[in-house]
Design a protein around this motif. Structure first.
Motif, PDB file in Angstrom:
ATOM      1  N   ALA A  58       4.521  19.105 -18.448  1.00 37.39           N
ATOM      2  CA  ALA A  58       6.035  18.167 -18.059  1.00 37.39           C
ATOM      3  C   ALA A  58       5.541  17.454 -16.751  1.00 37.39           C
ATOM      4  O   ALA A  58       4.959  18.331 -15.912  1.00 37.39           O
ATOM      5  N   ARG A  59       5.444  16.219 -16.834  1.00 36.83           N
ATOM      6  CA  ARG A  59       5.169  15.343 -15.655  1.00 36.83           C
ATOM      7  C   ARG A  59       6.535  14.516 -14.966  1.00 36.83           C
ATOM      8  O   ARG A  59       7.092  14.076 -15.756  1.00 36.83           O
ATOM      9  N   LEU A  60       6.588  14.701 -13.701  1.00 35.06           N
ATOM     10  CA  LEU A  60       7.568  13.559 -13.220  1.00 35.06           C
ATOM     11  C   LEU A  60       6.520  12.978 -11.969  1.00 35.06           C
ATOM     12  O   LEU A  60       5.955  13.589 -11.242  1.00 35.06           O
ATOM     13  N   ARG A  61       6.546  11.683 -12.010  1.00 32.66           N
ATOM     14  CA  ARG A  61       5.677  10.818 -11.355  1.00 32.66           C
ATOM     15  C   ARG A  61       6.596   9.788 -10.569  1.00 32.66           C
ATOM     16  O   ARG A  61       7.483   9.131 -11.388  1.00 32.66           O
ATOM     17  N   LEU A  62       6.560   9.724  -9.387  1.00 27.80           N
ATOM     18  CA  LEU A  62       7.178   8.643  -8.249  1.00 27.80           C
ATOM     19  C   LEU A  62       6.280   7.685  -7.757  1.00 27.80           C
ATOM     20  O   LEU A  62       5.485   8.355  -7.141  1.00 27.80           O
ATOM     21  N   LYS A  63       6.572   6.468  -7.661  1.00 33.75           N
ATOM     22  CA  LYS A  63       5.671   5.665  -6.696  1.00 33.75           C
ATOM     23  C   LYS A  63       6.358   4.558  -6.088  1.00 33.75           C
ATOM     24  O   LYS A  63       7.264   3.881  -6.928  1.00 33.75           O
ATOM     25  N   ILE A  64       5.986   4.207  -5.080  1.00 28.05           N
ATOM     26  CA  ILE A  64       6.453   2.904  -4.383  1.00 28.05           C
ATOM     27  C   ILE A  64       5.101   2.199  -3.743  1.00 28.05           C
ATOM     28  O   ILE A  64       4.599   2.821  -3.025  1.00 28.05           O
ATOM     29  N   THR A  65       4.958   0.964  -3.955  1.00 30.41           N
ATOM     30  CA  THR A  65       3.900   0.306  -3.322  1.00 30.41           C
ATOM     31  C   THR A  65       4.561  -0.530  -2.266  1.00 30.41           C
ATOM     32  O   THR A  65       5.924  -0.843  -2.392  1.00 30.41           O
ATOM     33  N   ASN A  66       3.789  -0.947  -1.272  1.00 31.37           N
ATOM     34  CA  ASN A  66       4.168  -1.845  -0.037  1.00 31.37           C
ATOM     35  C   ASN A  66       5.658  -1.247   0.799  1.00 31.37           C
ATOM     36  O   ASN A  66       6.277  -1.717   0.999  1.00 31.37           O
ATOM     37  N   ALA A  67       5.322   0.250   0.733  1.00 33.28           N
ATOM     38  CA  ALA A  67       6.428   1.002   1.251  1.00 33.28           C
ATOM     39  C   ALA A  67       6.343   0.938   3.143  1.00 33.28           C
ATOM     40  O   ALA A  67       5.245   0.594   3.479  1.00 33.28           O
ATOM     41  N   ARG A  68       7.325   1.499   3.632  1.00 36.66           N
ATOM     42  CA  ARG A  68       7.038   1.615   5.087  1.00 36.66           C
ATOM     43  C   ARG A  68       6.490   2.968   5.395  1.00 36.66           C
ATOM     44  O   ARG A  68       6.472   3.804   4.545  1.00 36.66           O
ATOM     45  N   ASP A  69       5.868   3.054   6.548  1.00 39.47           N
ATOM     46  CA  ASP A  69       4.776   4.027   6.670  1.00 39.47           C
ATOM     47  C   ASP A  69       5.852   5.175   7.613  1.00 39.47           C
ATOM     48  O   ASP A  69       6.737   4.675   8.328  1.00 39.47           O
ATOM     49  N   PRO A  77      -1.034   4.791   4.010  1.00 37.78           N
ATOM     50  CA  PRO A  77      -0.201   3.380   4.426  1.00 37.78           C
ATOM     51  C   PRO A  77       0.140   2.582   3.435  1.00 37.78           C
ATOM     52  O   PRO A  77      -0.386   2.081   2.526  1.00 37.78           O
ATOM     53  N   GLY A  78       1.515   2.417   3.414  1.00 37.50           N
ATOM     54  CA  GLY A  78       2.163   1.567   2.351  1.00 37.50           C
ATOM     55  C   GLY A  78       2.516   2.241   1.313  1.00 37.50           C
ATOM     56  O   GLY A  78       2.756   1.409   0.158  1.00 37.50           O
ATOM     57  N   LEU A  79       2.047   3.309   0.843  1.00 36.68           N
ATOM     58  CA  LEU A  79       2.205   3.822  -0.541  1.00 36.68           C
ATOM     59  C   LEU A  79       2.942   5.395  -0.387  1.00 36.68           C
ATOM     60  O   LEU A  79       2.875   6.208   0.397  1.00 36.68           O
ATOM     61  N   VAL A  80       3.904   5.287  -1.197  1.00 35.89           N
ATOM     62  CA  VAL A  80       4.610   6.694  -1.782  1.00 35.89           C
ATOM     63  C   VAL A  80       4.205   7.131  -3.182  1.00 35.89           C
ATOM     64  O   VAL A  80       4.304   6.243  -4.022  1.00 35.89           O
ATOM     65  N   SER A  81       3.553   8.225  -3.209  1.00 35.52           N
ATOM     66  CA  SER A  81       3.113   8.617  -4.453  1.00 35.52           C
ATOM     67  C   SER A  81       3.102  10.071  -4.778  1.00 35.52           C
ATOM     68  O   SER A  81       2.705  10.882  -3.729  1.00 35.52           O
ATOM     69  N   ALA A 104      11.071  -4.509  -1.702  1.00 41.00           N
ATOM     70  CA  ALA A 104      10.804  -5.465  -0.662  1.00 41.00           C
ATOM     71  C   ALA A 104       9.337  -5.531  -0.565  1.00 41.00           C
ATOM     72  O   ALA A 104       8.542  -4.847  -0.504  1.00 41.00           O
ATOM     73  N   GLY A 105       8.930  -6.939  -0.098  1.00 45.16           N
ATOM     74  CA  GLY A 105       7.603  -7.265   0.253  1.00 45.16           C
ATOM     75  C   GLY A 105       6.842  -7.553  -0.774  1.00 45.16           C
ATOM     76  O   GLY A 105       5.616  -7.403  -0.543  1.00 45.16           O
ATOM     77  N   GLY A 106       7.142  -7.637  -2.042  1.00 45.48           N
ATOM     78  CA  GLY A 106       6.411  -7.828  -3.374  1.00 45.48           C
ATOM     79  C   GLY A 106       6.037  -6.456  -3.811  1.00 45.48           C
ATOM     80  O   GLY A 106       5.065  -6.566  -4.675  1.00 45.48           O
ATOM     81  N   GLY A 107       6.692  -5.468  -3.408  1.00 48.93           N
ATOM     82  CA  GLY A 107       6.110  -3.934  -3.979  1.00 48.93           C
ATOM     83  C   GLY A 107       6.797  -3.854  -5.404  1.00 48.93           C
ATOM     84  O   GLY A 107       7.553  -4.508  -5.819  1.00 48.93           O
ATOM     85  N   THR A 108       6.403  -2.544  -5.931  1.00 54.71           N
ATOM     86  CA  THR A 108       6.687  -2.057  -7.203  1.00 54.71           C
ATOM     87  C   THR A 108       7.314  -0.669  -7.087  1.00 54.71           C
ATOM     88  O   THR A 108       6.334   0.037  -6.525  1.00 54.71           O
ATOM     89  N   ALA A 109       8.242  -0.106  -7.655  1.00 57.72           N
ATOM     90  CA  ALA A 109       8.397   1.325  -7.901  1.00 57.72           C
ATOM     91  C   ALA A 109       8.559   1.768  -9.390  1.00 57.72           C
ATOM     92  O   ALA A 109       8.842   1.038 -10.043  1.00 57.72           O
ATOM     93  N   LEU A 110       8.146   2.827  -9.519  1.00 56.84           N
ATOM     94  CA  LEU A 110       7.972   3.580 -10.774  1.00 56.84           C
ATOM     95  C   LEU A 110       8.454   5.015 -10.719  1.00 56.84           C
ATOM     96  O   LEU A 110       8.332   5.572  -9.739  1.00 56.84           O
ATOM     97  N   ALA A 111       9.213   5.213 -11.895  1.00 54.92           N
ATOM     98  CA  ALA A 111       9.642   6.742 -12.165  1.00 54.92           C
ATOM     99  C   ALA A 111       9.271   6.922 -13.633  1.00 54.92           C
ATOM    100  O   ALA A 111       9.754   6.199 -14.417  1.00 54.92           O
ATOM    101  N   ALA A 112       8.194   8.052 -13.871  1.00 55.97           N
ATOM    102  CA  ALA A 112       8.004   8.322 -15.337  1.00 55.97           C
ATOM    103  C   ALA A 112       8.335   9.764 -15.524  1.00 55.97           C
ATOM    104  O   ALA A 112       7.715  10.663 -14.752  1.00 55.97           O
TER     105      ALA A 112
END
Length: 714
Positions: free
Chosen positions: A134-145, A165-169, A105-113
């Protein structure tokens, strides 16, 4: 660590997320859900030849000069030249890389790697700096705080809260290992290796001459996958406001409509099947009993199955022996050869000629050292005996940290404690770590020692507590004896009590039992005649700090047998929770300030009672020292509907200040943390609209307030 590498720009282009920062590095662990084994280290670049998962699938590092099915790697210094180490080598690469992306939502992007990665500990290509993880990376931009998001991936589930603010990483790196040990990555979330669901028959994955795929994905095309050990071959996020279309069911795999949920079953997958097995030269030792001849034992390991493993003399000059094949099965290989001449070969090369190109490792030939180490607890002497497999030469053996062995033996001086092991080294480069065996008598347990506490002076009729808790050792029982005039609450307790009898001196004895016991100690209690109660609550306290512990003190009272403290709550006073309200010295935490609470002093009343029946009261006030807060600027930008208020506090304690529109009872515009310089700033939107003539006010939890600062509207 200066840098743990991010994903390549080519992958960023696919997932539309650039500049991903690295997270903290996790420790190596035991084998995770899907990886089983790491292969031998490749002599050409210092990385493992392959990793194997628990299904038997082996993948190699995918860093070819130009391979469209392995697009993710670091850039080469010269992309037109073949890969070579270290001059033309990427600073990162992958054994396996699986990435999924979604719009939020809100033009954000999510990633799982999910990746099994090779890199260099300090960043640039440097021999000796190789690491894998071994890496697990999770991310959301434009997230709720300030909210949690639940991720479901092929590597399992994980709940992550917005970190900025606005970031899940969130990045989990497991097994930063190097220096020849790359097993730490086995403990991560990678594995079994993820593949296209059309593997191993998809013609797009370059089948070999036998029709078998040589890749598990093409590294670029979003595709359905298989391989999750949890059966979750999807990327799903559940959390507030994540769905870009509030009316659409974006999680079709979940029964029924699910609000605040998005998912995809398409991933890009990169990975290449390992074709070489590699070889590890584990040990090469020689033995001889005369200077003219001897034998060399060579131990090696490689992939189980038919392998052609041989070793040859790698010494400079004339070879001592001809190339010889090793025999073995199940991945373990061995050979013994005879040599003639005054010296054994200095080194041998172990080669797996089944590999294309052949894999080879060089290893020094050393003597074999064996021995025994014993520590006697009665004498405190460590004895070391060792022998070299080279009995023809005059070998010098040294116990590291203790000295040279004479005729194969060494006895230390008296030691307070033995080492767990002793390393014995030979001048022919062989060494052995010998566990220390222990003989002699066992150590006796710590003896118990009674401690009856300090002597006391009390008043007739006062409650008295005895205390044996300072007694040491493994105490099994406590036993108190008392004068006839005294009745103890429990003579077998650690802390019995009694009521002070008539004036006089009374002696109490404590006996404790346990190893080395019994042990006895005494304590004297002097009882004086009771006196009328006179309460003393101590001097007023003027410099308390809100949020800090405050201790009241009534120990200056006379004739006190009992104590009772109570807060006298005035209009608007916050309530303080007293700890130990019936003791001479209770404590409380001074409440933080919050409008409209009173910022004045807190008052406490002490009532003491004497055994003669009299009582007395006293009061004490505790005043908190407020900080000084001030607003330096306040402005409202109408075009952005944005407020910005800056100010200072005299206390640089990291407290959170609150800014109101109008007075302290007005709408909250925001909160801010006072930084190390004493400054604070709020900046953001609010439902409150700024207008000419308005003011702002600020309050601090330490008690400081400032009101009436004019707002500038622009």
């Amino acid at each position: 660590m200066k840098r743990i590498l991010g994903f390549l720009l080519t992958i960023f282009a696919v997932v539309s997320l650039a500049g991903l920062a690295s997270a903290a590095v996790g420790p190596p662990g035991t084998n995770g859900p899907g990886l089983a084994e790491v292969g031998p280290v490749d002599a050409t670049d210092g990385y493992p030849v392959w990793y194997r998962d628990k299904t038997g699938l082996r993948l190699e590092k995918c860093i070819a000069q130009a391979d469209p099915l392995c697009p993710a790697r670091g850039p080469l210094p010269d992309e037109a030249a073949p890969v070579s180490f270290p001059g033309n080598y990427p600073d990162e690469g992958f054994y396996s890389l699986t990435s999924g992306t979604m719009d939020t939502a809100g033009g954000g992007t999510a990633l799982a790697a999910i990746a099994l990665e090779q890199a260099f500990f300090n960043g640039p290509v440097a021999d000796g700096d190789q690491v894998t993880f071994a890496r697990l990376r999770l991310k959301i931009t434009n997230a709720r705080d300030g909210v949690d998001y639940k991720f479901t991936t092929p590597a399992g589930t994980k709940t992550v809260r917005t970190s900025k603010p606005g970031l899940v990483s969130d990045t989990e790196d497991i097994g930063i290992g190097g220096k020849g040990d790359f097993s730490g990555a086995l403990g991560g979330r990678v594995g079994p290796f993820l593949t296209w669901d059309t593997y191993p028959t998809d013609p797009a994955l370059k089948p070999d001459a036998n029709g078998k795929n040589t890749y598990v994905g093409d590294g670029t095309t979003p595709h359905k996958i298989t391989g999750s050990p949890y059966g979750s071959n999807i990327f799903r996020i559940e959390g507030p406001g994540i769905n870009p279309s509030a009316t659409a069911d974006a999680c079709p795999s979940v029964p029924g409509p699910v609000a605040d949920c998005i998912e995809t079953d398409l991933f890009t997958v990169q990975g290449k099947l390992a074709t070489n097995s590699g070889v590890a030269a584990q040990r090469a030792t020689y033995s001889r009993s005369s200077l003219g001849s001897g034998t060399v034992d060579v131990f090696a390991s490689s992939e189980a199955g038919p392998q052609s493993i041989l070793f040859s003399d790698a010494s400079a000059g004339n070879a001592v022996f001809s190339p010889t094949a090793l025999e073995g099965s199940g991945g373990t290989y061995f050979a013994r050869i005879a040599f003639e001449g005054p010296q054994p070969p200095a080194s041998v090369s172990v080669t797996n000629s089944s590999d294309v190109p052949a894999s080879s490792k060089k290893i020094d030939v050393v003597d074999k050292v064996s021995g025994k180490a014993t520590f006697n607890t009665d004498s405190g002497v460590l004895s070391v005996e060792a022998v070299s497999s080279d009995t023809a030469g005059a070998r010098t053996l040294t116990a590291v940290g203790f000295g040279e062995l004479a005729s194969g033996s060494l006895a230390s001086g008296r030691l307070p404690a033995p080492p767990a092991s002793v390393t014995v080294r030979s001048d022919a480069k062989g060494e052995v770590v010998i566990p220390v065996e222990v003989t002699g008598s066992a150590r006796a347990p710590i003896p118990v020692v009674a401690q009856a506490g300090a002597d006391q002076a009390v008043t007739e009729g006062q409650k008295v507590d005895l205390d044996g808790s300072a007694s040491s050792g493994p105490v099994s029982t406590y036993s108190w004896s008392s004068p006839p005039a005294v009745v103890l609450s429990d003579p077998n307790a650690v802390r019995p009590s009694f009521t002070a009898p008539a004036p006089g001196e009374y002696v109490f004895s404590l006996t404790v039992n346990g190893p080395g016991g019994p042990s006895t100690a005494i304590v004297k209690v002097t009882v004086t005649a009771s006196a009328p109660a006179v309460a003393n609550a101590g001097p007023n306290q003027l410099n308390a700090q809100r949020g800090a512990k405050v201790t009241l003190d009534g120990s200056g009272s006379n004739g006190a047998a009992t104590y009772s403290w109570k807060q006298i709550v005035g209009p608007g006073d916050p309530t303080a929770a007293l700890t130990g309200a019936n003791s001479a010295r209770p404590s409380f935490t001074f409440p933080l300030y919050k409008y409209p609470a009173s910022a004045g002093a807190l008052t406490f009343k002490l009532t003491v009672g004497s055994p003669d029946g009299s009582s007395s009261d006293a009061q004490v006030t505790v005043t908190a020292q407020a900080d000084t807060v001030a607003v330096s600027s306040a402005r409202y930008t109408a075009s952005k509907r944005e407020w910005r208020v800056d100010g200072t506090s005299s206390k640089q304690a990291g407290q959170t200040v609150t800014v109101h529109l109008g007075g302290l009872e007005g709408t909250v515009l925001g909160t801010a943390v006072v930084d190390a310089t004493g400054s604070f700033s709020i900046r953001g939107s609010s439902t409150a609209v700024g207008r000419a003539g308005q003011t702002v006010s600020v309050e601090s939890p330490l008690g400081g307030t400032a009101t009436g600062f004019a707002v500038r509207v622009q």
